[in-house]
Design a protein around this motif. Structure first.
Motif, short mmCIF file in Angstrom:
data_model
loop_
_atom_site.label_atom_id
_atom_site.label_comp_id
_atom_site.label_asym_id
_atom_site.label_seq_id
_atom_site.Cartn_x
_atom_site.Cartn_y
_atom_site.Cartn_z
N GLN A 259 0.83 -1.21 0.00
CA GLN A 259 0.00 0.00 0.00
C GLN A 259 0.87 1.26 0.00
O GLN A 259 0.57 2.22 -0.71
N LYS A 260 1.93 1.26 0.79
CA LYS A 260 2.84 2.41 0.82
C LYS A 260 3.53 2.59 -0.54
O LYS A 260 3.72 3.70 -1.01
N LEU A 261 3.90 1.46 -1.14
CA LEU A 261 4.56 1.52 -2.44
C LEU A 261 3.65 2.15 -3.48
O LEU A 261 4.08 2.97 -4.30
N LEU A 262 2.38 1.77 -3.46
CA LEU A 262 1.41 2.36 -4.39
C LEU A 262 1.26 3.85 -4.12
O LEU A 262 1.22 4.66 -5.05
N SER A 263 1.20 4.22 -2.86
CA SER A 263 1.05 5.64 -2.50
C SER A 263 2.24 6.45 -2.98
O SER A 263 2.08 7.56 -3.51
N ILE A 264 3.44 5.90 -2.83
CA ILE A 264 4.64 6.61 -3.28
C ILE A 264 4.61 6.76 -4.80
O ILE A 264 4.94 7.82 -5.34
N GLY A 265 4.20 5.69 -5.48
CA GLY A 265 4.14 5.75 -6.94
C GLY A 265 3.17 6.81 -7.43
O GLY A 265 3.43 7.50 -8.42
N GLN A 266 2.02 6.95 -6.72
CA GLN A 266 1.03 7.94 -7.13
C GLN A 266 1.47 9.37 -6.85
O GLN A 266 1.05 10.30 -7.53
N SER A 267 2.33 9.55 -5.84
CA SER A 267 2.75 10.90 -5.46
C SER A 267 4.18 11.21 -5.87
O SER A 267 4.71 12.24 -5.47
N MET A 268 4.79 10.36 -6.69
CA MET A 268 6.20 10.53 -7.03
C MET A 268 6.47 11.85 -7.73
O MET A 268 7.50 12.48 -7.51
N ASP A 269 5.53 12.30 -8.55
CA ASP A 269 5.74 13.55 -9.29
C ASP A 269 5.84 14.74 -8.34
O ASP A 269 6.53 15.72 -8.63
N SER A 270 5.15 14.66 -7.20
CA SER A 270 5.15 15.80 -6.28
C SER A 270 6.24 15.70 -5.21
O SER A 270 6.42 16.63 -4.43
N GLU B 142 11.89 7.33 0.81
CA GLU B 142 10.65 6.65 1.13
C GLU B 142 10.61 5.29 0.42
O GLU B 142 10.16 4.29 1.01
N LEU B 143 11.06 5.26 -0.81
CA LEU B 143 11.08 4.00 -1.56
C LEU B 143 12.01 2.99 -0.89
O LEU B 143 11.67 1.80 -0.78
N LEU B 144 13.15 3.45 -0.42
CA LEU B 144 14.10 2.57 0.26
C LEU B 144 13.49 1.99 1.53
O LEU B 144 13.58 0.79 1.80
N ALA B 145 12.83 2.85 2.31
CA ALA B 145 12.23 2.38 3.56
C ALA B 145 11.16 1.32 3.30
O ALA B 145 11.09 0.30 4.00
N VAL B 146 10.34 1.53 2.27
CA VAL B 146 9.29 0.57 1.95
C VAL B 146 9.90 -0.73 1.42
O VAL B 146 9.45 -1.83 1.77
N ALA B 147 10.92 -0.61 0.57
CA ALA B 147 11.56 -1.80 0.02
C ALA B 147 12.18 -2.66 1.10
O ALA B 147 12.04 -3.89 1.10
N LEU C 102 20.78 1.41 -3.31
CA LEU C 102 20.13 2.71 -3.49
C LEU C 102 20.97 3.86 -2.95
O LEU C 102 20.93 4.97 -3.49
N ASN C 103 21.73 3.60 -1.90
CA ASN C 103 22.57 4.66 -1.33
C ASN C 103 23.92 4.80 -2.03
O ASN C 103 24.47 5.90 -2.13
N GLU C 104 24.46 3.65 -2.50
CA GLU C 104 25.77 3.67 -3.16
C GLU C 104 25.68 2.83 -4.45
O GLU C 104 26.22 1.73 -4.52
N PRO C 105 25.00 3.32 -5.46
CA PRO C 105 24.86 2.54 -6.70
C PRO C 105 26.22 2.30 -7.35
O PRO C 105 27.13 3.14 -7.24
#
Length: 490
Positions: free
Chosen positions: A293-304, A313-318, A362-365
């Motif tokens: 659910q959090k992943l979906l929410s992040i995806g919907q608000s990514m533009d903002s 936020e993506l890292l925390a959810v992953a 994600l922190n050190e690609p």
């Protein structure tokens, strides 16, 4: 009192009872049916991962106006699913006996989450008898499912109907009769294919959390240079699914089984009647619903979101998602043919190191080639995976024959060369010598000898049972439960 007066009085009492009953029946049936409807709608919501966001029952003397809305929770919330019901329930009267209530309701199902956006209108009718018998018919109107937005390819679903009769209950769940279906694949306004079902049966247990659909015959058609042709015909199709959520963790299994599969346009010999049966089982386990659910929410608000905030936020959810050790699998693909049978399986699962790897990535690609190689090695420690394979001798021989023919044709060699290639292939496959070839790339003599010794142990189960199981668990690689040092040339 004279006998004549007594008869008149008796008739009057009977008439009074009948009249009172006639007057009270609609009110009584309305009261009963309203209570049943409320309980049934709540039960449907509870067993199918919905919440009842609206339920209005405006009871009159002979009818009740119903408005209900069910909104998805768990995965259904992720999909944006909802169901609305609206219409009139008619209370039973003397003229409608033995029916306690009848209804014709507008039904609407919606899914709003891209890429699968659906808007399905329909109609639900039911008859409730005083004796408890219930008959429900659900009719879905025409709707389209987008298959490929870029090419405008859509699956157009014609009106379908399902019927439930409580007399059909046998203790194994709720059984629905499905009318034949005719689906069309449309691209830029033109039909390019179709899917046709014969009349089928849908059995539900615990709502839609567990169901089985059986269809005696399914055909797939398509446009070819020869015109519209049957591309595929499947007998005795069975599709089942089981889903459960426990402690906010979702587990789901889906299975497809068939009888004979006919492929009229198959280029292989006996292609038209090659497949006797096919069974495929897929599963997912330990999927965190809150994380999804959090992943979906992040995806919907990514533009903002700011780039850094979105990444954090993506890292925390992953990391939260991997903490529960999710597992995805093609548990089995079992194919039985006129030439023999073959089985495949695959699974991948997170372990205790997966979250750390994601955090580091994600922190050190990786920047350099050396960084990428180092992270690839770390990935082997962060993922558990299995691959299984088994086959009958006849299937192996048939595959070698086709390999020999294809190899000879590619090199421009005569048919006699194809037979020699097929014979070599069969000998290596049946004996298990092909496993030893994995050690050929090893240049260190000591390591090569270790590899050959391990492969001798690997070969034994293959020779005896024609089975291979490849397993990677926290960086340790094994074949048929024999540890093999990576790399071994595979």
């Amino acid at each position: 009192m004279s006998q004549r007066k007594k008869r008149i009085l008796s008739l009057g009492l009977v008439a009074g009872v009948i009249g009172a009953t006639a007057l009270l029946l609609p009110a009584i049936s309305g009261q009963l049916i309203n209570g049943q409807i409320s309980r049934q709608i709540q039960a449907i919501a509870d067993t199918n991962h919905y919440t009842v966001s609206q339920l209005e029952l405006n009871k009159g003397y002979t009818e009740t106006q119903l408005t209900a809305r069910l909104e998805g929770k768990d995965l259904r919330e992720l999909n944006g699913e909802s169901i609305t019901l609206e219409g009139t329930i008619h209370h039973g009267t003397l003229l409608s006996l033995p029916n306690m209530a009848t209804a014709s309701l507008d039904l609407h199902y919606a899914m709003t989450q891209e890429p699968m956006e659906l808007d399905v209108p329909g109609k639900l009718t039911f008859i409730q008898g005083w004796g408890g018998r219930t008959r429900v018919t659900v009719e879905a109107g025409e709707y389209s499912i987008p298959l490929d937005p870029e090419s405008d390819l859509q699956l157009q679903i014609a009106g379908t109907q399902a019927t439930y009769d409580s007399d059909m209950q046998d203790g194994n769940g709720t059984t629905l009769s499905l009318t034949p279906a005719d689906w069309k694949m449309i691209e830029r306004g033109e039909q390019v294919g179709g899917i046709n079902f014969s009349e089928g049966i849908l059995t539900l247990e615990n709502g839609f959390n567990q169901w089985l659909m059986t269809v005696p015959e399914l055909t797939v058609t398509g446009v070819t240079p020869m015109g519209v042709q049957t591309l595929l015909s499947i007998a005795d199709l069975k599709i089942s699914s089981h889903e459960q959520v426990e402690n906010d963790l979702l587990s789901s299994t889906a299975r497809l089984e068939t009888g004979a599969v006919v492929i009229p346009v198959a280029p292989i010999p006996s292609g038209k009647e090659f497949i006797n049966s096919l069974a495929i089982q897929l599963s997912a386990e330990n999927l965190s619903v809150p994380a999804l659910q959090k992943l979906l929410s992040i995806g919907q608000s990514m533009d903002s979101l700011e780039a850094e905030q979105g990444r954090d936020e993506l890292l925390a959810v992953a990391v939260e998602f991997t903490r529960h050790l999710p597992r995805f699998a093609i548990d089995s693909i079992d194919l039985d043919t006129v030439q023999g049978s073959v089985s495949l399986g695959f699974s991948v699962q997170g372990n205790q190191h997966t979250g750390d790897l994601l955090t580091k990535y994600l922190n050190e690609p990786p920047v350099t080639e050396a960084d990428s190689q180092a992270m690839s090695q770390q990935a082997l420690n962060a993922i558990n995976s299995t691959v299984s394979f088994s086959a009958t001798d006849s299937m192996i021989s048939w595959g070698c024959e086709h390999f020999g023919s294809a190899a000879a044709m590619a090199d421009g060699n005569p048919p006699s060369h194809a037979k020699r290639m097929a014979s070599m292939c069969q000998e290596m496959a049946i004996s298990g010598d092909f496993l030893m070839m994995a050690c050929d790339t090893e240049v260190d003599i000591a390591r090569k000898q270790l590899c050959l010794t391990a492969m001798e142990e690997v070969r034994k189960p293959w020779v005896e049972e024609r089975k291979l199981m490849f397993r990677l668990e926290e960086g340790i690689f094994s074949i048929n439960d024999v540890p093999v040092e990576l790399p071994v040339g595979l």
